[in-house]
Design a protein around this motif. Sequence first.
Motif, PDB file in Angstrom:
ATOM      1  N   ALA A  97       0.831  -1.186   0.166  1.00 21.63           N
ATOM      2  CA  ALA A  97       0.082  -0.187   0.003  1.00 21.63           C
ATOM      3  C   ALA A  97       0.904   1.496   0.070  1.00 21.63           C
ATOM      4  CB  ALA A  97      -1.029  -0.118   1.206  1.00 21.63           C
ATOM      5  N   THR A  98       2.132   1.076  -0.354  1.00 19.24           N
ATOM      6  CA  THR A  98       3.081   2.250  -0.397  1.00 19.24           C
ATOM      7  C   THR A  98       2.887   2.805  -1.788  1.00 19.24           C
ATOM      8  OG1 THR A  98       4.580   1.121   1.219  1.00 19.24           O
ATOM      9  CG2 THR A  98       5.338   3.064  -0.092  1.00 19.24           C
ATOM     10  N   ILE A  99       2.704   4.344  -1.667  1.00 19.21           N
ATOM     11  CA  ILE A  99       2.374   4.843  -3.167  1.00 19.21           C
ATOM     12  C   ILE A  99       3.741   5.075  -3.731  1.00 19.21           C
ATOM     13  CG2 ILE A  99       1.568   7.231  -3.874  1.00 19.21           C
ATOM     14  CD1 ILE A  99      -0.105   7.534  -1.542  1.00 19.21           C
ATOM     15  N   ALA A 100       3.805   4.853  -5.068  1.00 19.39           N
ATOM     16  CA  ALA A 100       5.072   4.870  -5.842  1.00 19.39           C
ATOM     17  C   ALA A 100       5.534   6.418  -5.740  1.00 19.39           C
ATOM     18  CB  ALA A 100       4.686   4.546  -7.231  1.00 19.39           C
ATOM     19  N   SER A 101       6.743   6.562  -5.945  1.00 22.48           N
ATOM     20  CA  SER A 101       7.320   7.935  -5.817  1.00 22.48           C
ATOM     21  C   SER A 101       6.840   8.714  -6.851  1.00 22.48           C
ATOM     22  CB  SER A 101       8.770   7.932  -5.689  1.00 22.48           C
ATOM     23  OG  SER A 101       9.595   7.265  -6.885  1.00 22.48           O
ATOM     24  N   ASP A 102       6.687   8.293  -8.293  1.00 22.02           N
ATOM     25  CA  ASP A 102       6.370   8.999  -9.315  1.00 22.02           C
ATOM     26  C   ASP A 102       4.764   9.416  -9.535  1.00 22.02           C
ATOM     27  OD1 ASP A 102       5.493   6.455  -9.612  1.00 22.02           O
ATOM     28  OD2 ASP A 102       6.256   6.342 -11.764  1.00 22.02           O
ATOM     29  N   SER A 103       4.024   9.104  -8.277  1.00 18.46           N
ATOM     30  CA  SER A 103       2.695   9.373  -8.021  1.00 18.46           C
ATOM     31  C   SER A 103       2.436  10.330  -7.174  1.00 18.46           C
ATOM     32  CB  SER A 103       1.804   8.098  -7.803  1.00 18.46           C
ATOM     33  OG  SER A 103       2.007   7.022  -8.871  1.00 18.46           O
ATOM     34  N   ARG A 104       3.520  10.762  -6.431  1.00 14.43           N
ATOM     35  CA  ARG A 104       3.106  11.805  -5.454  1.00 14.43           C
ATOM     36  C   ARG A 104       2.686  13.190  -5.939  1.00 14.43           C
ATOM     37  NH1 ARG A 104       3.545   9.601  -0.436  1.00 14.43           N
ATOM     38  NH2 ARG A 104       4.898   8.073  -0.253  1.00 14.43           N
ATOM     39  N   ASP A 105       3.113  13.453  -7.325  1.00 19.91           N
ATOM     40  CA  ASP A 105       2.684  14.641  -7.852  1.00 19.91           C
ATOM     41  C   ASP A 105       1.179  14.665  -8.115  1.00 19.91           C
ATOM     42  OD1 ASP A 105       3.161  17.589  -8.964  1.00 19.91           O
ATOM     43  OD2 ASP A 105       2.498  16.570 -10.689  1.00 19.91           O
ATOM     44  N   ILE A 129     -13.194   7.186  -1.181  1.00 20.00           N
ATOM     45  CA  ILE A 129     -12.139   6.779  -1.922  1.00 20.00           C
ATOM     46  C   ILE A 129     -11.988   5.208  -2.019  1.00 20.00           C
ATOM     47  CG2 ILE A 129      -9.565   7.075  -1.634  1.00 20.00           C
ATOM     48  CD1 ILE A 129      -9.724   9.285  -0.026  1.00 20.00           C
ATOM     49  N   GLN A 130     -11.994   4.572  -3.110  1.00 16.53           N
ATOM     50  CA  GLN A 130     -12.283   3.512  -3.730  1.00 16.53           C
ATOM     51  C   GLN A 130     -10.850   2.650  -3.918  1.00 16.53           C
ATOM     52  OE1 GLN A 130     -15.492   3.002  -6.456  1.00 16.53           O
ATOM     53  NE2 GLN A 130     -16.969   3.958  -5.118  1.00 16.53           N
ATOM     54  N   GLY A 131     -10.690   1.544  -3.503  1.00 10.74           N
ATOM     55  CA  GLY A 131      -9.393   1.034  -3.835  1.00 10.74           C
ATOM     56  C   GLY A 131      -9.911  -0.316  -4.767  1.00 10.74           C
ATOM     57  N   HIS A 132      -9.119  -0.692  -5.839  1.00 11.90           N
ATOM     58  CA  HIS A 132      -9.577  -1.800  -6.667  1.00 11.90           C
ATOM     59  C   HIS A 132      -8.233  -2.660  -7.267  1.00 11.90           C
ATOM     60  CE1 HIS A 132     -13.759  -0.215  -7.250  1.00 11.90           C
ATOM     61  NE2 HIS A 132     -13.105   0.912  -7.358  1.00 11.90           N
ATOM     62  N   THR A 133      -8.211  -3.879  -7.398  1.00 12.93           N
ATOM     63  CA  THR A 133      -7.214  -4.581  -7.773  1.00 12.93           C
ATOM     64  C   THR A 133      -7.687  -5.609  -8.962  1.00 12.93           C
ATOM     65  OG1 THR A 133      -7.726  -6.624  -6.390  1.00 12.93           O
ATOM     66  CG2 THR A 133      -6.529  -4.843  -5.282  1.00 12.93           C
ATOM     67  N   ASP A 134      -6.859  -6.201  -9.524  1.00 15.53           N
ATOM     68  CA  ASP A 134      -7.258  -7.284 -10.669  1.00 15.53           C
ATOM     69  C   ASP A 134      -7.436  -8.522  -9.859  1.00 15.53           C
ATOM     70  OD1 ASP A 134      -4.636  -8.342  -9.866  1.00 15.53           O
ATOM     71  OD2 ASP A 134      -3.398  -7.776 -11.453  1.00 15.53           O
ATOM     72  N   SER A 135      -7.729  -9.727 -10.481  1.00 15.66           N
ATOM     73  CA  SER A 135      -8.066 -10.841 -10.254  1.00 15.66           C
ATOM     74  C   SER A 135      -7.035 -11.784  -9.696  1.00 15.66           C
ATOM     75  CB  SER A 135      -9.146 -11.378 -11.028  1.00 15.66           C
ATOM     76  OG  SER A 135      -8.427 -11.688 -12.244  1.00 15.66           O
ATOM     77  N   GLN A 136      -5.874 -11.212  -9.935  1.00 17.73           N
ATOM     78  CA  GLN A 136      -4.588 -12.387  -9.537  1.00 17.73           C
ATOM     79  C   GLN A 136      -4.556 -12.409  -8.077  1.00 17.73           C
ATOM     80  OE1 GLN A 136      -1.383 -10.727 -11.881  1.00 17.73           O
ATOM     81  NE2 GLN A 136      -1.620 -12.166 -13.372  1.00 17.73           N
ATOM     82  N   ARG A 150      -4.866   0.267   0.188  1.00 15.31           N
ATOM     83  CA  ARG A 150      -4.414   1.408  -0.704  1.00 15.31           C
ATOM     84  C   ARG A 150      -5.282   2.510  -0.488  1.00 15.31           C
ATOM     85  NH1 ARG A 150      -2.227  -2.298  -5.718  1.00 15.31           N
ATOM     86  NH2 ARG A 150      -0.265  -2.876  -4.825  1.00 15.31           N
ATOM     87  N   ALA A 151      -6.769   2.281  -0.362  1.00 18.66           N
ATOM     88  CA  ALA A 151      -7.597   3.385  -0.227  1.00 18.66           C
ATOM     89  C   ALA A 151      -7.445   4.024   1.173  1.00 18.66           C
ATOM     90  CB  ALA A 151      -9.154   2.880  -0.278  1.00 18.66           C
ATOM     91  N   GLN A 152      -6.889   3.375   2.122  1.00 14.65           N
ATOM     92  CA  GLN A 152      -6.545   3.898   3.547  1.00 14.65           C
ATOM     93  C   GLN A 152      -5.595   4.793   3.260  1.00 14.65           C
ATOM     94  OE1 GLN A 152      -8.819   4.130   6.143  1.00 14.65           O
ATOM     95  NE2 GLN A 152      -7.517   5.685   7.049  1.00 14.65           N
ATOM     96  N   SER A 153      -4.488   4.199   2.655  1.00 15.47           N
ATOM     97  CA  SER A 153      -3.269   4.976   2.442  1.00 15.47           C
ATOM     98  C   SER A 153      -3.451   6.300   1.685  1.00 15.47           C
ATOM     99  CB  SER A 153      -2.278   4.156   1.513  1.00 15.47           C
ATOM    100  OG  SER A 153      -1.007   4.887   1.429  1.00 15.47           O
TER     101      SER A 153
END
Length: 636
Positions: free
Chosen positions: A503-511, A530-537, A550-553
Amino acid sequence: MRLPYFIAVALIFLVSAGVSLLAASYAVTKVEEASEFAVRRALDLKGHDWAEVESDGLRVILTGTAQDEAARFNALTAAGTEVDTSRVIDEMQVEATRQLAPPRFSAEILRNDSGISVIGLIPASQDRDALVDRLRNLNGGKVSDLMETADYPKPKGWEEALNYSVEALARLPRAKISASPGLVKITAIADSQQEKEQLEQDLTRAAPPSLRIGLSISAPRPVITPFTLRYLIDESGGTFDACSAQDEEARDTIIQAAQGAGLTGPYSCTIGLGVPSPRWPEATSLGIRALAEIGQGSITISDADVTLVAAEGTNPALFDRIVGELEAALPGVFALHAVLPEPTEDAPAGPTEFSATRSPEGLVQMRGRLGDEAARDMVDSFARAAFGSEQVYTAARIAPDLPSDWPVRVLAGLEALSHLHNGALTVTPDDVVLSGISHDPESKARIAGLLSEKLGDAQDYTLSITYQAPPEPEDTLPDPEMCEEQIAEIQAATKIAFEPGSATIASDSRDTVNQIADILRECGPIRMEIQGHTDSQGREEMNQQLSQARAQSILNELRGRRIPTGSYSAVGYGETQPIADNDTEEGREENRRIEFRLIRPEPVANSETGLEAMEATTGDSEDAQPEAENTGAEEQ
């Protein structure tokens, strides 16, 4: 050698006893087997497969655990139909009694002009007196307490729902509010469409994020009095000063007639209550067509009074013919007053007029002629009451030989001027001319109705009023839907990404998060999920947990940027809401995402409540007919 007699007898006795013992043992076994089989079959037929049957001689022993006392008794009865009840030994057990489910707590609050009524079932731990006092403090009126209590703990969401209901009721003088744990449904009446929209926005912003709300606010049609229509035709074409209609069909009829009479420019027709006759659209259409035949002039209909004023230079013969035809064609309830101006003569020195101007700052200056000192004092007092004592400057002079209705015309003009933001008024013996700017789109129609009522029949007036939208307040918050759209545009350009499997935000997504935070800071306290979604893997449970984290993050990141998040909630949906095919890498990448969604009110279905049913029984008309009630994430 022969055995002695007594030995032979003893042998025979022993053999007979052994045979008898074997026969008795066989008989007992057969009785046990038959009893056990019969009782087991009877229990199975009754559905008591939980019961066990064991035979011990003539005794039939029942064991097992019944779900309740009734099931145990039924099993005993079924066994008694196959063997004597005295042979049945009850060794069955009964499950411990389950705790009764708590009732559904709810409260319905009805507020109207007569007071507040509240009915429903509330927890016994609820401070009932404090609740009634809060309701009484809303308007100081009577509160009818029809609530019942049940000794159960308060369910989750009950306190939030009840507090929000009382807060919402403070904004709604006529409303019905249904409160239950986690859900509040509001049905209310607003005085106008603008008030309805403002109430919906305020109530939605005020609701806690964990609370679901349903809003059904209606804005009834206004009462128009007097019911007024005024149509003018001049060299540039036809225009409406005022237009009223009782419904959409009547409005279309009137507009169609006006278009046939040369209607130009923008127009509007207010739909409301108070029509003097169901044949209003017929009468107004006849009047507009008659005016079009004359050529130029005005037609004013105030309630049932029709005033037709021709322009100077109208052919008298043509005027007489059209007036006669119109008078015969009008519905009986309408009365026609026709005015053909006399030819004008040279005007005397010094015009007989009264003028007043109102500046955008609200300053009013009055000049011109008034009949006497008493009339001047009366007009000055009226203006100070209407515009403010410090805003009025009077420089009118006294002049004799003014028309008898001069004070009425001046006062009516000043009252009409008070409806404008700024403007100018000129009163002459033959006309009342008002021009200016208004921030109310309905002011022109109201002024026309006012002058028609105050001046009386067969009196002409001229209106030149321009509508300008009022300036937006500097602190107005943007529309919540616009905020949602702006956030979606940012995410479409730059997606929020996370470190793989965390659930750690990638550094290039901070902006990207910073841009979203800037928008939310301007939007104020909106209800946002704030909704969190994943794939089915991976396992479904792990995906759900990862999406929630991730939504809580994201929510925590917004808090760290000092965004007020009291009305936000973070929810993980895992793999349950895909937006692309999970069989491809591109689809899985799209499904791993974060979304920002507004929490919108739920629709409320109309239903009769206990309070409404009680009020319905107090009707005072025995023969009244009842009406139908219409009433995302990275690779894991």
